[in-house]
Design a protein around this motif. Sequence first.
Motif, PDB file in Angstrom:
ATOM      1  N   GLU A   1       0.827  -1.199   0.000  1.00 37.77           N
ATOM      2  CA  GLU A   1       0.000   0.000   0.000  1.00 37.77           C
ATOM      3  C   GLU A   1       0.868   1.259   0.000  1.00 37.77           C
ATOM      4  O   GLU A   1       0.500   2.268  -0.589  1.00 37.77           O
TER       5      GLU A   1
ATOM      6  N   LEU B   1       2.101   2.926  -3.425  1.00 41.25           N
ATOM      7  CA  LEU B   1       1.237   3.731  -4.268  1.00 41.25           C
ATOM      8  C   LEU B   1       1.496   5.202  -3.982  1.00 41.25           C
ATOM      9  O   LEU B   1       1.386   5.663  -2.857  1.00 41.25           O
ATOM     10  N   ALA B   2       1.857   5.930  -5.020  1.00 43.21           N
ATOM     11  CA  ALA B   2       2.135   7.359  -4.854  1.00 43.21           C
ATOM     12  C   ALA B   2       0.835   8.132  -5.009  1.00 43.21           C
ATOM     13  O   ALA B   2       0.116   7.968  -5.991  1.00 43.21           O
ATOM     14  N   ARG B   3       0.551   8.954  -4.035  1.00 41.52           N
ATOM     15  CA  ARG B   3      -0.635   9.800  -4.093  1.00 41.52           C
ATOM     16  C   ARG B   3      -0.186  11.239  -4.228  1.00 41.52           C
ATOM     17  O   ARG B   3       0.728  11.682  -3.536  1.00 41.52           O
ATOM     18  N   GLU B   4      -0.833  11.965  -5.086  1.00 39.87           N
ATOM     19  CA  GLU B   4      -0.471  13.359  -5.263  1.00 39.87           C
ATOM     20  C   GLU B   4      -1.309  14.230  -4.327  1.00 39.87           C
ATOM     21  O   GLU B   4      -2.464  13.924  -4.030  1.00 39.87           O
TER      22      GLU B   4
END
Length: 69
Positions: A10, A13-16
């Motif tokens: 988890e 995952l790169a979130r902006e």
Amino acid sequence: MSFLTTVLAEGELARELPIPAWAYGAIALAVFFVLAIVVWNYRDVSNRHKVKADAYAAAHGADHGHGGH
């Protein structure tokens, strides 16, 4: 799959961010500036009504030479 591998997967995952990173600092600075203006506007409020405060203190037997309790 173990819990650890699930957590690690988890994390990959790169979130902006919804706004640029510098904007968070700018927003915080603006909020602190507005709060500083509010605090500045309430400076010396107790002395604005010194006549009323003195009359109240005299009516209730307060000691004028003492600043605190």
